[in-house]
Motif scaffolding. Structure first.
Motif, PDB file in Angstrom:
ATOM      1  N   ASN A  29     -21.211 -63.020   5.443  1.00 40.72           N
ATOM      2  CA  ASN A  29     -19.883 -62.410   5.394  1.00 40.72           C
ATOM      3  C   ASN A  29     -19.252 -62.431   6.778  1.00 40.72           C
ATOM      4  O   ASN A  29     -19.930 -62.609   7.779  1.00 40.72           O
ATOM      5  N   SER A  30     -17.940 -62.224   6.809  1.00 48.22           N
ATOM      6  CA  SER A  30     -17.203 -62.185   8.079  1.00 48.22           C
ATOM      7  C   SER A  30     -17.544 -63.381   8.956  1.00 48.22           C
ATOM      8  O   SER A  30     -17.837 -63.251  10.149  1.00 48.22           O
ATOM      9  N   LEU A  31     -17.502 -64.536   8.350  1.00 51.71           N
ATOM     10  CA  LEU A  31     -17.894 -65.751   9.064  1.00 51.71           C
ATOM     11  C   LEU A  31     -16.952 -66.046  10.221  1.00 51.71           C
ATOM     12  O   LEU A  31     -15.739 -65.786  10.151  1.00 51.71           O
ATOM     13  N   LYS A  32     -17.535 -66.602  11.286  1.00 47.70           N
ATOM     14  CA  LYS A  32     -16.808 -66.946  12.501  1.00 47.70           C
ATOM     15  C   LYS A  32     -16.956 -68.448  12.758  1.00 47.70           C
ATOM     16  O   LYS A  32     -17.934 -69.058  12.329  1.00 47.70           O
ATOM     17  N   ARG A  81     -23.621 -58.867   9.528  1.00 49.87           N
ATOM     18  CA  ARG A  81     -22.752 -59.798   8.795  1.00 49.87           C
ATOM     19  C   ARG A  81     -23.513 -60.602   7.751  1.00 49.87           C
ATOM     20  O   ARG A  81     -22.974 -60.928   6.697  1.00 49.87           O
ATOM     21  N   ALA A 112     -12.318 -68.592   8.674  1.00 53.45           N
ATOM     22  CA  ALA A 112     -12.873 -67.459   9.410  1.00 53.45           C
ATOM     23  C   ALA A 112     -12.579 -66.162   8.656  1.00 53.45           C
ATOM     24  O   ALA A 112     -11.487 -65.981   8.123  1.00 53.45           O
ATOM     25  N   GLY A 113     -13.600 -65.308   8.598  1.00 53.53           N
ATOM     26  CA  GLY A 113     -13.495 -64.065   7.847  1.00 53.53           C
ATOM     27  C   GLY A 113     -13.982 -64.173   6.420  1.00 53.53           C
ATOM     28  O   GLY A 113     -14.142 -63.160   5.739  1.00 53.53           O
ATOM     29  N   SER A 134     -10.999 -71.967  12.039  1.00 48.04           N
ATOM     30  CA  SER A 134     -10.313 -70.828  12.671  1.00 48.04           C
ATOM     31  C   SER A 134      -8.882 -70.700  12.171  1.00 48.04           C
ATOM     32  O   SER A 134      -8.375 -71.547  11.466  1.00 48.04           O
ATOM     33  N   ASP A 141     -20.263 -69.754  13.733  1.00 47.64           N
ATOM     34  CA  ASP A 141     -21.328 -69.845  12.730  1.00 47.64           C
ATOM     35  C   ASP A 141     -21.450 -71.267  12.174  1.00 47.64           C
ATOM     36  O   ASP A 141     -22.374 -71.547  11.399  1.00 47.64           O
ATOM     37  N   SER A 199     -16.639 -65.746   3.237  1.00 50.82           N
ATOM     38  CA  SER A 199     -18.050 -65.557   2.896  1.00 50.82           C
ATOM     39  C   SER A 199     -18.613 -66.799   2.212  1.00 50.82           C
ATOM     40  O   SER A 199     -17.885 -67.548   1.573  1.00 50.82           O
TER      41      SER A 199
END
Length: 116
Positions: free
Chosen positions: A83-86, A66, A14-15, A116, A89, A17
């Motif tokens: 970017n800033s993947l969660k 994002r 997470a976070g 996560s 996603d 790219s």
């Protein structure tokens, strides 16, 4: 007929790219709108982003700010910079043209997993 091959997926924290690519071949001169879609387990396929032949873009609400869609017409390639993947996603990501979507034609996609 247009053939599309997605690549670039993988496992990321997470976070982080990732950059997805979609190589088009065949009757590429006929492509106007192209887009990225995704399907998470147990959920319906959803639109992520689209781009037309002159670069106008549209994004789904969940990825605005994002993700960035782009295309290189000379290379017949579509990209999705994420970017800033969660964790939400996480999905199989597909690229497609408007015509193939209407005809119900989809490729294999590329798996994106965000831990996560």
């Amino acid at each position: 007929q247009v053939q599309l091959v997605e690549s670039g997926g993988g496992l990321v924290q997470a976070g982080g790219s990732l950059r997805l690519s979609c190589a088009a071949s065949g009757s590429t001169f006929s492509i106007d709108y192209m887009g990225w879609y995704r399907q998470a387990p147990g959920k319906q396929r959803q639109l992520v982003a689209t781009i037309n032949s002159v670069g106008s873009t549209h994004y789904g609400d969940s990825v605005k700010g994002r993700f960035t869609i782009s295309r290189d017409n000379a290379k017949n390639t579509l990209y999705l910079q994420m970017n800033s993947l969660k964790p939400e996603d996480t999905a199989v990501y597909y690229c497609n043209t408007a015509a193939r979507v209407v005809d119900g034609i989809w490729g294999q996609g590329t798996q994106v997993t965000v831990s996560s």
